[in-house]
Design a protein around this motif. Structure first.
Motif, PDB file in Angstrom:
ATOM      1  N   ASN A   7       0.190  -9.814  16.088  1.00 40.78           N
ATOM      2  CA  ASN A   7      -1.187  -9.374  15.898  1.00 40.78           C
ATOM      3  C   ASN A   7      -1.869 -10.148  14.772  1.00 40.78           C
ATOM      4  O   ASN A   7      -3.008 -10.580  14.901  1.00 40.78           O
ATOM      5  N   VAL A   8      -1.154 -10.304  13.668  1.00 43.96           N
ATOM      6  CA  VAL A   8      -1.743 -11.011  12.522  1.00 43.96           C
ATOM      7  C   VAL A   8      -1.815 -12.508  12.818  1.00 43.96           C
ATOM      8  O   VAL A   8      -2.809 -13.169  12.518  1.00 43.96           O
ATOM      9  N   ALA A   9      -0.759 -13.043  13.467  1.00 45.24           N
ATOM     10  CA  ALA A   9      -0.731 -14.469  13.778  1.00 45.24           C
ATOM     11  C   ALA A   9      -1.874 -14.855  14.705  1.00 45.24           C
ATOM     12  O   ALA A   9      -2.548 -15.863  14.504  1.00 45.24           O
TER      13      ALA A   9
ATOM     14  N   ARG B 250       3.561 -13.985   7.667  1.00 44.48           N
ATOM     15  CA  ARG B 250       4.488 -13.072   6.981  1.00 44.48           C
ATOM     16  C   ARG B 250       3.954 -12.685   5.602  1.00 44.48           C
ATOM     17  O   ARG B 250       4.094 -11.541   5.173  1.00 44.48           O
ATOM     18  N   GLU B 251       3.346 -13.646   4.927  1.00 52.15           N
ATOM     19  CA  GLU B 251       2.760 -13.336   3.607  1.00 52.15           C
ATOM     20  C   GLU B 251       1.673 -12.274   3.725  1.00 52.15           C
ATOM     21  O   GLU B 251       1.581 -11.365   2.900  1.00 52.15           O
ATOM     22  N   ILE B 252       0.842 -12.408   4.756  1.00 49.70           N
ATOM     23  CA  ILE B 252      -0.228 -11.423   4.951  1.00 49.70           C
ATOM     24  C   ILE B 252       0.368 -10.055   5.259  1.00 49.70           C
ATOM     25  O   ILE B 252      -0.049  -9.044   4.706  1.00 49.70           O
ATOM     26  N   CYS B 253       1.385 -10.040   6.124  1.00 45.83           N
ATOM     27  CA  CYS B 253       2.034  -8.761   6.464  1.00 45.83           C
ATOM     28  C   CYS B 253       2.582  -8.107   5.205  1.00 45.83           C
ATOM     29  O   CYS B 253       2.442  -6.895   5.007  1.00 45.83           O
ATOM     30  N   GLU B 254       3.203  -8.908   4.340  1.00 36.31           N
ATOM     31  CA  GLU B 254       3.739  -8.342   3.108  1.00 36.31           C
ATOM     32  C   GLU B 254       2.621  -7.831   2.213  1.00 36.31           C
ATOM     33  O   GLU B 254       2.714  -6.748   1.630  1.00 36.31           O
ATOM     34  N   ARG B 255       1.564  -8.605   2.141  1.00 33.17           N
ATOM     35  CA  ARG B 255       0.461  -8.222   1.259  1.00 33.17           C
ATOM     36  C   ARG B 255      -0.145  -6.879   1.650  1.00 33.17           C
ATOM     37  O   ARG B 255      -0.537  -6.093   0.796  1.00 33.17           O
TER      38      ARG B 255
ATOM     39  N   LEU C 187      -2.605  -2.836   9.518  1.00 33.39           N
ATOM     40  CA  LEU C 187      -2.604  -3.886  10.535  1.00 33.39           C
ATOM     41  C   LEU C 187      -4.036  -4.369  10.794  1.00 33.39           C
ATOM     42  O   LEU C 187      -4.278  -5.571  10.949  1.00 33.39           O
ATOM     43  N   GLU C 188      -4.948  -3.436  10.841  1.00 33.30           N
ATOM     44  CA  GLU C 188      -6.358  -3.794  11.049  1.00 33.30           C
ATOM     45  C   GLU C 188      -6.834  -4.727   9.916  1.00 33.30           C
ATOM     46  O   GLU C 188      -7.496  -5.735  10.164  1.00 33.30           O
ATOM     47  N   ILE C 189      -6.450  -4.391   8.699  1.00 33.45           N
ATOM     48  CA  ILE C 189      -6.826  -5.233   7.551  1.00 33.45           C
ATOM     49  C   ILE C 189      -6.075  -6.570   7.620  1.00 33.45           C
ATOM     50  O   ILE C 189      -6.656  -7.635   7.385  1.00 33.45           O
ATOM     51  N   GLY C 190      -4.796  -6.512   7.995  1.00 32.37           N
ATOM     52  CA  GLY C 190      -4.001  -7.740   8.117  1.00 32.37           C
ATOM     53  C   GLY C 190      -4.582  -8.701   9.145  1.00 32.37           C
ATOM     54  O   GLY C 190      -4.621  -9.908   8.929  1.00 32.37           O
ATOM     55  N   ARG C 191      -5.049  -8.151  10.248  1.00 32.75           N
ATOM     56  CA  ARG C 191      -5.650  -9.002  11.286  1.00 32.75           C
ATOM     57  C   ARG C 191      -6.927  -9.643  10.765  1.00 32.75           C
ATOM     58  O   ARG C 191      -7.225 -10.798  11.069  1.00 32.75           O
ATOM     59  N   ALA C 192      -7.684  -8.902   9.983  1.00 34.48           N
ATOM     60  CA  ALA C 192      -8.899  -9.487   9.394  1.00 34.48           C
ATOM     61  C   ALA C 192      -8.519 -10.571   8.385  1.00 34.48           C
ATOM     62  O   ALA C 192      -9.118 -11.654   8.360  1.00 34.48           O
TER      63      ALA C 192
ATOM     64  N   ALA D  18      -6.998   1.017  -1.984  1.00 37.39           N
ATOM     65  CA  ALA D  18      -7.980   0.599  -2.991  1.00 37.39           C
ATOM     66  C   ALA D  18      -7.392  -0.516  -3.862  1.00 37.39           C
ATOM     67  O   ALA D  18      -8.089  -1.489  -4.196  1.00 37.39           O
ATOM     68  N   ASP D  19      -6.105  -0.399  -4.207  1.00 35.51           N
ATOM     69  CA  ASP D  19      -5.457  -1.449  -5.005  1.00 35.51           C
ATOM     70  C   ASP D  19      -5.425  -2.778  -4.245  1.00 35.51           C
ATOM     71  O   ASP D  19      -5.602  -3.843  -4.842  1.00 35.51           O
ATOM     72  N   LEU D  20      -5.188  -2.702  -2.939  1.00 39.40           N
ATOM     73  CA  LEU D  20      -5.204  -3.921  -2.128  1.00 39.40           C
ATOM     74  C   LEU D  20      -6.589  -4.578  -2.180  1.00 39.40           C
ATOM     75  O   LEU D  20      -6.706  -5.788  -2.382  1.00 39.40           O
ATOM     76  N   PHE D  21      -7.635  -3.779  -2.042  1.00 38.39           N
ATOM     77  CA  PHE D  21      -8.994  -4.336  -2.084  1.00 38.39           C
ATOM     78  C   PHE D  21      -9.276  -4.968  -3.448  1.00 38.39           C
ATOM     79  O   PHE D  21      -9.873  -6.044  -3.540  1.00 38.39           O
TER      80      PHE D  21
END
Ligand code: ADP
Ligand code: MG
Length: 245
Positions: A102-104, A127-132, A154-159, A185-188
């Motif tokens: 999905n992210v790829a 993989r980095e995005i998935c971890e993040r 996942l929605e954020i990861g896809r973006a 919120a910390d991720l943002f």
């Protein structure tokens, strides 16, 4: 010809559905490197504004500038390539693909709309995005195995897979526990600290005001207030819109 540090600028944007005016002559700017809160009661026109900005649909009237360029009515895949990504309130994963896929696939802009094949050359970044986003341990799961918070990630990861510099997030906090809200919120905040510009929708003021640098409030499609969280919290017009809604 706005200030150069405006990433996005809406000028008198209107969106009508038949005789419903969902967005009504709305003007505001998003500054480079900020987290802008975009709040308003249910039905105020928040998601429709994102639809217009992200190219999901064209506005009926008005102009949208991205980094000084008129992008009004451009198709979504062009805007994604230009650096604008969004999430949807109702998540839209590819249900027959793993989390990793999905992210790829989101890293190939056209695949957002036509499913092209998984590209191995983007796997490390994927993989980095998935971890993040906190999905590092579940990259081979299918979307329907994820809890609500996982689907949001996942929605954020896809973006993020599209490498945006402007990220529009539609009501991420709905249905999350307090702990998950804090993590999100910390991720943002960490994305903002890396130089990304974010606009985050909530229909609620609480929670969002802790996160954002500035707030725009809309009601019935119109901007009713703008300012810092402290200014918004005590604004009588805003309180009235919420009580009345
Ligand atoms: P919010 O995201 O702030 O809750 P929306 O942007 O989803 O509000 O909706 C704003 C208004 O536009 C609502 O009255 C809604 O019913 C209407 N609306 C949204 N999308 C459509 C559509 N595709 N067709 C008709 N009316 C719509
Ligand atoms: Mg909405």
């Amino acid at each position: 010809e706005g200030q150069t540090d405006d990433v996005l600028r809406l000028e008198d944007v209107t969106k009508q559905f038949g005789n419903v005016t969902a967005v009504d002559n709305l003007s505001f700017a998003v500054r480079e490197g900020e987290i802008l809160g975009f709040i308003g009661p249910n039905g105020a026109g928040k998601s429709t504004t994102f639809d217009c900005v992200s190219g999901t649909m064209a506005p009926t009237d008005g102009t949208i500038y991205y980094r000084g360029e008129d992008v009004t009515g451009r198709p979504q895949h062009e805007l994604v390539k230009a650096g604008i990504a969004r999430t949807y309130q109702t998540f839209r994963p590819l249900n027959d693909r793993t989390v990793l896929e999905n992210v790829a696939l989101s890293q190939v802009p056209d695949s957002l709309f036509s499913r092209s094949d998984f590209r191995a050359d983007t796997e490390e970044q994927t993989r980095e995005i998935c971890e993040r986003v906190g999905l590092g341990d579940v990259t081979s799961q299918m979307p329907d195995e994820l809890p609500h918070a996982g689907l949001l990630r996942l929605e954020i990861g896809r973006a993020l897979g599209t490498e945006p510099d402007l990220l529009l997030v539609d009501e991420p906090f709905a249905g999350l526990t307090t702990e998950e809200i804090e993590r999100t919120a910390d991720l943002f905040t960490s994305l903002r600290d890396d130089g990304m510009t974010l606009v985050v929708i909530d229909h609620n003021m609480h929670g969002l005001l802790e996160l954002v640098d500035r707030v725009i409030v809309i009601s019935f499609g119109e901007k009713i207030a703008a300012g810092t969280p402290a200014e918004i919290r005590n604004d009588p017009t805003v309180q009235e819109a919420y009580l009345g809604g």
